[in-house]
Enzyme design. Structure first.
Site, mmCIF file in Angstrom:
data_model
loop_
_atom_site.group_PDB
_atom_site.id
_atom_site.type_symbol
_atom_site.label_atom_id
_atom_site.label_comp_id
_atom_site.label_asym_id
_atom_site.label_seq_id
_atom_site.Cartn_x
_atom_site.Cartn_y
_atom_site.Cartn_z
ATOM 1 N N MET A 10 -29.537 27.832 -44.132
ATOM 2 C CA MET A 10 -29.483 26.494 -44.230
ATOM 3 C C MET A 10 -30.352 26.842 -45.682
ATOM 4 O O MET A 10 -31.352 27.556 -45.430
ATOM 5 C CB MET A 10 -29.992 25.949 -42.989
ATOM 6 N N ASP A 15 -26.135 20.276 -48.125
ATOM 7 C CA ASP A 15 -24.343 20.827 -47.657
ATOM 8 C C ASP A 15 -24.315 21.605 -46.650
ATOM 9 O O ASP A 15 -24.141 21.677 -45.523
ATOM 10 C CB ASP A 15 -23.656 21.743 -48.911
ATOM 11 N N MET A 35 -32.717 32.051 -45.656
ATOM 12 C CA MET A 35 -33.561 33.030 -46.402
ATOM 13 C C MET A 35 -34.245 33.279 -47.367
ATOM 14 O O MET A 35 -34.352 31.922 -48.532
ATOM 15 C CB MET A 35 -31.664 34.345 -47.339
ATOM 16 N N CYS A 102 -23.803 38.148 -53.830
ATOM 17 C CA CYS A 102 -25.211 37.183 -53.350
ATOM 18 C C CYS A 102 -24.213 37.038 -51.900
ATOM 19 O O CYS A 102 -24.896 37.296 -50.908
ATOM 20 C CB CYS A 102 -25.871 36.045 -53.748
ATOM 21 N N CYS A 204 -30.136 31.038 -58.538
ATOM 22 C CA CYS A 204 -31.391 30.338 -57.767
ATOM 23 C C CYS A 204 -32.517 31.225 -58.554
ATOM 24 O O CYS A 204 -33.631 31.005 -58.476
ATOM 25 C CB CYS A 204 -30.860 30.861 -56.128
#
Length: 380
Positions: A10, A15, A35, A102, A204
């Protein structure tokens, strides 16, 4: 599918939140895993997926769903497996895709192991992709195929090509048969607080920062290492070697780039080659950026690697329209007894624009991902 315990990655976005809700509504026992990279949220309208706001949004959704929610500090893993490669590749004059790494090292390695340690059967994510399970062979053992998401404009199978059979066996993509618009509508129907939240930016850890600024200064509040002293100006030349100007450092440029060169040629000029060894950039006309042959390293195939030339479609970056090509095991010279298993040669039927070393080249058979690799160099 029988009722299972399922962990959902999550991010706090719409999404993954809808994926968790769909699984909970189907009767599964759902656990939320988020994370944390200790990222500072930017002021951009598109938030980072693993920033502080993302963690709080994931927590709120988990509370609404009445599910357990764990926040996992994965800063060290991000630095080791993603950030380090990101920096090093740019310094080599290449353009990496950190999202692929990732998925390979963080989501479907560390996060998957955490999910299994919590006795979850699967790790689900909000990716727009599908997994097909089938049985082959005399023992009818299960094999897993990775397929494109139904939404052709949102399909994210490109980022997942490095997954193996074990990872696919324990992965779920609940949104694979939905369009992005349908997911938004479901979020509104479910009354999720993130229903109107903007999609996160692709990278990110840049947290709204231009990658060039990240390379110049690093996020020193988060990561220990800096690389700005390794970036040095050098020559910009034409294809005959004539010096035309000076670049600010090869890490700041990519193949096919037109803007920011500071050179007037009388025609649109594009970067055609980046020579890291000599710290030199070559520019030329658009037709000089069109190439047909390339070499891919670190190939990975979801099932069996081809032993001879086969016809496929290849996508050379996420927003690239896949094109017809032939791929074959690479033979470094005509006298080679055995092809190099760690290299794949690709020949496009039609020359492609800006084939970029460092990017992923992903192989497709219709809607099925066969595998892929990292573009190493252009072959003349």
């Amino acid at each position: 599918m029988k009722k299972e315990r399922i962990a959902v990655a999550m991010s706090g976005g719409v999404d993954s939140s809808v994926a968790a809700t769909l699984l909970k509504d189907s009767g599964h026992e759902v656990i939320g895993l988020t994370m944390c990279f200790n990222l500072v949220d930017s002021q951009q309208k598109r938030p980072a997926c693993c920033g502080l706001q993302g963690i709080e949004d994931a927590r709120r959704v988990a509370h609404k769903l009445d599910i357990k929610h764990y926040v996992l500090n994965m800063q060290a893993a991000l630095e080791k497996y993603v950030i380090k490669n990101f920096r090093e590749e740019y310094l080599r004059g290449k353009t990496p895709n950190p999202c692929i790494r990732c998925n390979q090292y963080l989501k479907f390695d560390f996060l998957l192991k955490k999910a299994l340690s919590l006795d979850a059967r699967f790790l689900a994510t909000g990716h727009y992709a599908r997994i097909k399970k089938s049985a082959v062979g005399s023992q009818q053992s299960a094999v897993y195929s990775l397929k494109k998401g139904r939404d052709k404009f949102k399909d994210q199978s490109y980022f997942l090509y490095r997954l193996n059979q074990y990872q696919l066996k324990h992965a779920l993509f609940p949104l694979g048969n939905y369009t992005k618009g349908a997911v938004r509508e479901l979020a509104r129907k479910f009354g999720l607080s993130v229903a109107e939240k903007n999609a996160s930016q692709e990278v990110c850890f840049l947290s709204g920062t231009d990658y060039r600024e990240f390379l110049r200064h690093g996020l020193t509040r988060i990561f220990k290492t800096r690389i700005n002293t390794d970036i040095k100006p050098g020559q910009i030349v034409d294809k005959k070697g004539a010096v035309l100007g000076e670049h600010q450092g090869i890490a700041f440029y990519t193949i096919g780039q037109r803007e920011g060169l500071g050179i007037a040629m009388g025609y649109p000029a594009y970067i055609t080659e980046i020579d890291a060894k000599h710290n030199k950039i070559t520019i030329g006309k658009k037709e000089d950026v069109l190439k047909s042959d390339l070499l891919v390293k670190e190939p990975h195939f979801i099932l069996n690697a081809p032993k001879k030339k086969i016809a496929v479609k290849v996508k050379i970056r996420y927003n690239h329209l896949e094109a017809f090509a032939q791929i074959s095991p690479y033979e470094s010279n005509s006298r080679a007894k055995e092809p190099d298993k760690n290299k794949i040669r690709i020949h496009f039927e039609t020359p492609q624009f800006a084939i970029t070393p460092g990017q992923g080249a992903v192989f497709y058979d219709k809607d099925t991902v066969l595998g892929g690799g990292i573009i190493e160099k252009i072959l003349e």
